[in-house]
Motif scaffolding. Structure first.
Motif, PDB file in Angstrom:
ATOM      1  N   PHE A  57       0.916  -1.135  -0.083  1.00 19.43           N
ATOM      2  CA  PHE A  57       0.157   0.175  -0.002  1.00 19.43           C
ATOM      3  C   PHE A  57       0.876   1.259   0.003  1.00 19.43           C
ATOM      4  CE2 PHE A  57      -2.742   3.516   1.673  1.00 19.43           C
ATOM      5  CZ  PHE A  57      -3.580   3.216   0.969  1.00 19.43           C
ATOM      6  N   ASP A  58       1.827   1.366   0.777  1.00 20.72           N
ATOM      7  CA  ASP A  58       2.628   2.617   0.980  1.00 20.72           C
ATOM      8  C   ASP A  58       3.734   2.768  -0.224  1.00 20.72           C
ATOM      9  OD1 ASP A  58       1.502   3.116   3.285  1.00 20.72           O
ATOM     10  OD2 ASP A  58       3.213   2.322   4.580  1.00 20.72           O
ATOM     11  N   GLY A  59       3.817   1.877  -1.029  1.00 17.16           N
ATOM     12  CA  GLY A  59       4.457   1.912  -2.340  1.00 17.16           C
ATOM     13  C   GLY A  59       5.959   1.585  -2.026  1.00 17.16           C
ATOM     14  N   VAL A  60       6.936   2.013  -2.913  1.00 16.26           N
ATOM     15  CA  VAL A  60       8.442   1.472  -2.804  1.00 16.26           C
ATOM     16  C   VAL A  60       9.288   2.749  -2.431  1.00 16.26           C
ATOM     17  CG1 VAL A  60      10.308   0.614  -4.177  1.00 16.26           C
ATOM     18  CG2 VAL A  60       8.137  -0.475  -4.760  1.00 16.26           C
ATOM     19  N   PHE A  61       9.967   2.716  -1.505  1.00 19.10           N
ATOM     20  CA  PHE A  61      10.925   3.723  -0.908  1.00 19.10           C
ATOM     21  C   PHE A  61      12.162   3.116  -1.280  1.00 19.10           C
ATOM     22  CE2 PHE A  61       7.014   4.505   1.525  1.00 19.10           C
ATOM     23  CZ  PHE A  61       7.128   5.890   1.789  1.00 19.10           C
TER      24      PHE A  61
END
Length: 167
Positions: A57-61
């Motif tokens: 959900f938060d994406g790729v950092f």
């Protein structure tokens, strides 16, 4: 005399955290034009609503490892150095992922990128604290954190041409 609406709600822990609950503000937010184009649509409010068992959900950092730069410095989010949600400096992906900060942190402010808001968030130094014998710094949100440009002119680029009230 008109009766003021009740400003308190009573919900179960499950509703507040994972199950969500119907809220008129969610319906209002769905009409904002700047929330279209990639922001997940929600039909309920809950802190972790629609996130349970989701690791994507938060994406790729992409963060600096500290070998050639500052440990935890955010380099990109979802492989991009800018978001498509804002313009100018407001579109820049920077700060940290809010988990790592450098040693010898300055007592000024810290910043992190919030994937929920698709933007950089700045917290200001408040005070030194001692917790179980460990010295730390307390940072907090100030009035300008979610300003629409009325307090901090450079925040106007978060409006995308249509400013909502500050805060």
């Amino acid at each position: 005399m008109a009766v003021a609406p009740d400003v308190h709600i009573v919900k179960t822990v499950g509703e507040l955290l994972f199950d969500g609950y119907d809220d008129p503000f969610v319906d209002i937010a769905a009409t904002f034009p700047f929330l279209s184009g990639g922001v997940p649509a929600f039909d309920k409010f809950g802190w972790f609503y629609a996130r349970n068992n989701s690791y994507t959900f938060d994406g790729v950092f992409n963060l600096d490892t500290g070998v050639a730069g500052i440990l935890g410095e955010l380099k990109s989010w979802n492989y991009e150095e800018r978001t498509s949600f804002f313009s100018g400096e407001c579109a820049k992906v920077h700060g940290s992922a809010a988990e790592f900060y450098p040693n010898n942190l300055e007592r000024d402010n810290i910043g992190f990128f919030s994937p929920d808001m698709c933007r950089h968030v700045k917290l200001n130094y408040e005070e030194d604290v001692w917790i179980k014998g460990i010295n730390g710094y307390k940072f907090s949100a100030q009035a300008g954190m979610l300003d629409n440009g009325s307090l901090i002119p450079e925040n106007e680029c978060y409006c995308n041409g249509k400013c909502v009230p500050s805060g």
